[in-house]
Motif scaffolding. Structure first.
Motif, PDB file in Angstrom:
ATOM      1  N   THR A 155       0.835  -1.193   0.000  1.00  0.00           N
ATOM      2  CA  THR A 155       0.000   0.000   0.000  1.00  0.00           C
ATOM      3  C   THR A 155       0.876   1.252   0.000  1.00  0.00           C
ATOM      4  OG1 THR A 155      -0.090   0.147   2.414  1.00  0.00           O
ATOM      5  CG2 THR A 155      -1.744  -1.252   1.330  1.00  0.00           C
ATOM      6  N   ASP A 156       0.276   2.395  -0.302  1.00  0.00           N
ATOM      7  CA  ASP A 156       1.015   3.660  -0.269  1.00  0.00           C
ATOM      8  C   ASP A 156       1.569   3.921   1.125  1.00  0.00           C
ATOM      9  OD1 ASP A 156       0.409   4.051  -2.914  1.00  0.00           O
ATOM     10  OD2 ASP A 156      -1.256   5.430  -2.542  1.00  0.00           O
ATOM     11  N   GLN A 157       0.804   3.579   2.159  1.00  0.00           N
ATOM     12  CA  GLN A 157       1.259   3.789   3.528  1.00  0.00           C
ATOM     13  C   GLN A 157       2.474   2.922   3.852  1.00  0.00           C
ATOM     14  OE1 GLN A 157       0.526   5.980   5.687  1.00  0.00           O
ATOM     15  NE2 GLN A 157       1.375   5.172   7.594  1.00  0.00           N
ATOM     16  N   MET A 158       2.478   1.689   3.381  1.00  0.00           N
ATOM     17  CA  MET A 158       3.618   0.799   3.617  1.00  0.00           C
ATOM     18  C   MET A 158       4.874   1.344   2.939  1.00  0.00           C
ATOM     19  SD  MET A 158       1.609  -2.845   3.131  1.00  0.00           S
ATOM     20  CE  MET A 158       2.929  -3.967   3.604  1.00  0.00           C
ATOM     21  N   ILE A 159       4.706   1.853   1.730  1.00  0.00           N
ATOM     22  CA  ILE A 159       5.856   2.416   1.010  1.00  0.00           C
ATOM     23  C   ILE A 159       6.335   3.692   1.686  1.00  0.00           C
ATOM     24  CG2 ILE A 159       6.561   3.490  -1.168  1.00  0.00           C
ATOM     25  CD1 ILE A 159       4.704   1.473  -2.579  1.00  0.00           C
ATOM     26  N   ALA A 160       5.404   4.519   2.137  1.00  0.00           N
ATOM     27  CA  ALA A 160       5.771   5.785   2.779  1.00  0.00           C
ATOM     28  C   ALA A 160       6.551   5.564   4.076  1.00  0.00           C
ATOM     29  CB  ALA A 160       4.514   6.600   3.069  1.00  0.00           C
ATOM     30  N   GLN A 161       6.257   4.464   4.768  1.00  0.00           N
ATOM     31  CA  GLN A 161       6.920   4.177   6.040  1.00  0.00           C
ATOM     32  C   GLN A 161       8.184   3.351   5.878  1.00  0.00           C
ATOM     33  OE1 GLN A 161       5.970   5.392   9.115  1.00  0.00           O
ATOM     34  NE2 GLN A 161       4.559   6.613   7.871  1.00  0.00           N
ATOM     35  N   ALA A 162       8.505   2.958   4.661  1.00  0.00           N
ATOM     36  CA  ALA A 162       9.604   2.017   4.443  1.00  0.00           C
ATOM     37  C   ALA A 162      10.945   2.562   4.908  1.00  0.00           C
ATOM     38  CB  ALA A 162       9.671   1.638   2.970  1.00  0.00           C
ATOM     39  N   TYR A 183      20.289  -2.214   6.563  1.00  0.00           N
ATOM     40  CA  TYR A 183      19.300  -1.311   5.965  1.00  0.00           C
ATOM     41  C   TYR A 183      18.125  -2.111   5.389  1.00  0.00           C
ATOM     42  CZ  TYR A 183      17.034   1.887   2.768  1.00  0.00           C
ATOM     43  OH  TYR A 183      16.077   2.633   2.116  1.00  0.00           O
ATOM     44  N   VAL A 184      18.437  -3.216   4.706  1.00  0.00           N
ATOM     45  CA  VAL A 184      17.383  -4.046   4.119  1.00  0.00           C
ATOM     46  C   VAL A 184      16.489  -4.616   5.216  1.00  0.00           C
ATOM     47  CG1 VAL A 184      16.938  -6.181   2.823  1.00  0.00           C
ATOM     48  CG2 VAL A 184      18.698  -4.592   2.043  1.00  0.00           C
ATOM     49  N   LYS A 185      17.072  -5.056   6.330  1.00  0.00           N
ATOM     50  CA  LYS A 185      16.292  -5.582   7.451  1.00  0.00           C
ATOM     51  C   LYS A 185      15.355  -4.512   8.008  1.00  0.00           C
ATOM     52  CE  LYS A 185      18.320  -8.024  10.635  1.00  0.00           C
ATOM     53  NZ  LYS A 185      19.348  -8.483  11.605  1.00  0.00           N
ATOM     54  N   LYS A 186      15.853  -3.289   8.159  1.00  0.00           N
ATOM     55  CA  LYS A 186      15.017  -2.203   8.676  1.00  0.00           C
ATOM     56  C   LYS A 186      13.916  -1.846   7.687  1.00  0.00           C
ATOM     57  CE  LYS A 186      18.605  -0.100  11.571  1.00  0.00           C
ATOM     58  NZ  LYS A 186      19.513   1.075  11.740  1.00  0.00           N
ATOM     59  N   LEU A 187      14.266  -1.846   6.410  1.00  0.00           N
ATOM     60  CA  LEU A 187      13.269  -1.553   5.377  1.00  0.00           C
ATOM     61  C   LEU A 187      12.106  -2.538   5.483  1.00  0.00           C
ATOM     62  CD1 LEU A 187      13.311   0.513   2.858  1.00  0.00           C
ATOM     63  CD2 LEU A 187      13.728  -1.535   1.496  1.00  0.00           C
ATOM     64  N   HIS A 217      11.268  -4.429   8.081  1.00  0.00           N
ATOM     65  CA  HIS A 217      10.578  -4.240   9.367  1.00  0.00           C
ATOM     66  C   HIS A 217       9.575  -3.097   9.283  1.00  0.00           C
ATOM     67  CE1 HIS A 217      10.066  -3.966  13.761  1.00  0.00           C
ATOM     68  NE2 HIS A 217      10.177  -2.665  13.595  1.00  0.00           N
ATOM     69  N   ASN A 218       9.988  -1.978   8.712  1.00  0.00           N
ATOM     70  CA  ASN A 218       9.113  -0.814   8.612  1.00  0.00           C
ATOM     71  C   ASN A 218       7.905  -1.092   7.720  1.00  0.00           C
ATOM     72  OD1 ASN A 218      10.905   0.614  10.223  1.00  0.00           O
ATOM     73  ND2 ASN A 218      11.947   1.583   8.502  1.00  0.00           N
ATOM     74  N   VAL A 219       8.135  -1.812   6.630  1.00  0.00           N
ATOM     75  CA  VAL A 219       7.050  -2.077   5.680  1.00  0.00           C
ATOM     76  C   VAL A 219       5.990  -2.988   6.299  1.00  0.00           C
ATOM     77  CG1 VAL A 219       6.477  -3.263   3.522  1.00  0.00           C
ATOM     78  CG2 VAL A 219       8.365  -1.645   3.577  1.00  0.00           C
ATOM     79  N   VAL A 220       6.400  -4.120   6.873  1.00  0.00           N
ATOM     80  CA  VAL A 220       5.401  -5.060   7.387  1.00  0.00           C
ATOM     81  C   VAL A 220       4.658  -4.492   8.595  1.00  0.00           C
ATOM     82  CG1 VAL A 220       6.564  -7.096   6.480  1.00  0.00           C
ATOM     83  CG2 VAL A 220       7.073  -6.332   8.818  1.00  0.00           C
ATOM     84  N   ASN A 221       5.321  -3.635   9.354  1.00  0.00           N
ATOM     85  CA  ASN A 221       4.657  -3.038  10.509  1.00  0.00           C
ATOM     86  C   ASN A 221       3.710  -1.912  10.120  1.00  0.00           C
ATOM     87  OD1 ASN A 221       5.545  -4.110  13.336  1.00  0.00           O
ATOM     88  ND2 ASN A 221       7.394  -4.171  12.071  1.00  0.00           N
ATOM     89  N   ALA A 222       3.785  -1.467   8.872  1.00  0.00           N
ATOM     90  CA  ALA A 222       2.849  -0.455   8.368  1.00  0.00           C
ATOM     91  C   ALA A 222       1.717  -1.094   7.568  1.00  0.00           C
ATOM     92  CB  ALA A 222       3.598   0.560   7.502  1.00  0.00           C
ATOM     93  N   ARG A 223       1.556  -2.408   7.688  1.00  0.00           N
ATOM     94  CA  ARG A 223       0.482  -3.106   6.970  1.00  0.00           C
ATOM     95  C   ARG A 223      -0.874  -2.539   7.394  1.00  0.00           C
ATOM     96  NH1 ARG A 223       1.991  -5.616  11.338  1.00  0.00           N
ATOM     97  NH2 ARG A 223       0.591  -6.918  12.584  1.00  0.00           N
ATOM     98  N   PRO A 224      -1.871  -2.597   6.526  1.00  0.00           N
ATOM     99  CA  PRO A 224      -3.175  -2.013   6.844  1.00  0.00           C
ATOM    100  C   PRO A 224      -3.894  -2.768   7.963  1.00  0.00           C
ATOM    101  CG  PRO A 224      -3.244  -3.167   4.740  1.00  0.00           C
ATOM    102  CD  PRO A 224      -1.820  -3.130   5.146  1.00  0.00           C
ATOM    103  N   ASP A 225      -4.834  -2.080   8.581  1.00  0.00           N
ATOM    104  CA  ASP A 225      -5.614  -2.689   9.671  1.00  0.00           C
ATOM    105  C   ASP A 225      -6.388  -3.911   9.212  1.00  0.00           C
ATOM    106  OD1 ASP A 225      -4.686  -0.793  11.436  1.00  0.00           O
ATOM    107  OD2 ASP A 225      -6.476   0.478  11.300  1.00  0.00           O
ATOM    108  N   ASP A 226      -6.737  -3.977   7.920  1.00  0.00           N
ATOM    109  CA  ASP A 226      -7.457  -5.128   7.387  1.00  0.00           C
ATOM    110  C   ASP A 226      -6.622  -6.402   7.388  1.00  0.00           C
ATOM    111  OD1 ASP A 226     -10.114  -4.454   6.923  1.00  0.00           O
ATOM    112  OD2 ASP A 226      -9.657  -3.458   5.040  1.00  0.00           O
ATOM    113  N   CYS A 227      -5.324  -6.278   7.687  1.00  0.00           N
ATOM    114  CA  CYS A 227      -4.454  -7.447   7.777  1.00  0.00           C
ATOM    115  C   CYS A 227      -4.127  -7.790   9.228  1.00  0.00           C
ATOM    116  CB  CYS A 227      -3.161  -7.184   7.018  1.00  0.00           C
ATOM    117  SG  CYS A 227      -3.359  -7.133   5.223  1.00  0.00           S
ATOM    118  N   ARG A 228      -4.829  -7.179  10.161  1.00  0.00           N
ATOM    119  CA  ARG A 228      -4.574  -7.378  11.583  1.00  0.00           C
ATOM    120  C   ARG A 228      -5.813  -7.972  12.259  1.00  0.00           C
ATOM    121  NH1 ARG A 228      -0.262  -3.635  13.097  1.00  0.00           N
ATOM    122  NH2 ARG A 228       0.224  -2.262  11.331  1.00  0.00           N
TER     123      ARG A 228
END
Length: 218
Positions: free
Chosen positions: A71-78, A197-201, A203-214
Motif C-alpha cells: 500500500t502507499d502507507q507501507m511504502i511511505a513508512q519504508a 538497511y534491508v532488514k530495517k526496510l 521491518h518498517n514495511v510489514v509493521n505499516a500493513r493495513p488494519d485489514d491485515c490485523r
C-alpha cells in the motif's frame, strides 16, 4: 453462546472465517456454486471469533499477514532514515521498495518451513469444528486438518496476501541485497547493499500493513 462477527471485522478475519465456513460445511468450489456461496455468506460469521483468534495466534508466533501489493502507507513508512541517506523522495523509490520486498517475499516462500503455519491453522480449524469442546486442545488430533490448512495458505496467496515473518530471515535479507544490485540508481545500490538497511526496510514495511491485515482492534 459464541461471539459472532462484528461489523468492523478486518478483511483478513472475514477471509479466514469464510474459509472455515467453506470447509466445515463441506462446500467445494463455492465460487462456482451459487448455493455453496450463499451458505458460506450465511455461515461465516459463526467462525469470526475463531478466525480472529487465528490471526492473533499467527502474530504471537511471529508471523504477519501482509498484502502482496504494498500500500502507499507501507511504502511511505519504508525508509525512516534522516537526511542524505534517505531513499524516500527520490525518483523510483517506490519501484525500488516494491522490487526489494517482492524479492524478499519470494525468498521466504521458497525457503520457509510451513509446519508451524500448518499447525497453527490446523488447531484453529479443530477448535472451530468443535465449539463446545475444549479451546485449549493439546493432543495431536488437530493434525487431521493439515491438508486443509495447506490449501488455506495456498488460496490466501492466490487471493493476494502473504503470511510473512515479523523479522526478515537471513535468506530474505540476502535476496533483498541481491535485488538491490539490479537497481540502476547508484544511491540505491550504495544504501540498499547494507544488510542492516534491508532488514530495517522490511521491518518498517510489514509493521505499516493495513488494519485489514490485523486482528480486531482491542
Amino acid at each position: 453462546m459464541r461471539i459472532q462477527s462484528q461489523p468492523s471485522d478486518p478483511k483478513i478475519v472475514q477471509y479466514f472465517a469464510k474459509e472455515f465456513a467453506r470447509f466445515l460445511n463441506r462446500v467445494h468450489g463455492a465460487g462456482n456454486d451459487m448455493l455453496g456461496s450463499f451458505l458460506v455468506e450465511q455461515e461465516w460469521d459463526r467462525y469470526a471469533e475463531d478466525a480472529n483468534d487465528l490471526v492473533k495466534s499467527l502474530e504471537i508466533a511471529g508471523f504477519m499477514v501482509t498484502p502482496r501489493e504494498l500500500t502507499d502507507q507501507m511504502i511511505a513508512q519504508a525508509d525512516q532514515q534522516p537526511g542524505a541517506n534517505k531513499l524516500m523522495g527520490q525518483r523510483g523509490a517506490a519501484l525500488y521498495i516494491n522490487a526489494v520486498l517482492g524479492a524478499m517475499a519470494n525468498a521466504w516462500i521458497q525457503s520457509r518451513d510451513t509446519d508451524l503455519l500448518v499447525n497453527i491453522i490446523s488447531m484453529a480449524l479443530a477448535r472451530a469444528s468443535a465449539p463446545t469442546g475444549r479451546k485449549d486442545m493439546v493432543d495431536s488430533s488437530y493434525r487431521r486438518f493439515a491438508k486443509t490448512a495447506i490449501e488455506i495458505i495456498t488460496d490466501l496467496e492466490r487471493t493476494g496476501y502473504h503470511i510473512m515473518p515479523d523479522e526478515a530471515t537471513p535468506f530474505m535479507v540476502s535476496a533483498g541485497v541481491a535485488e538491490t544490485a539490479e537497481r540502476t540508481s547508484g544511491s540505491n545500490r550504495t544504501i540498499g547493499a547494507d544488510p542492516e538497511y534491508v532488514k530495517k526496510l522490511y521491518h518498517n514495511v510489514v509493521n505499516a500493513r493495513p488494519d485489514d491485515c490485523r486482528p480486531r482492534a482491542k
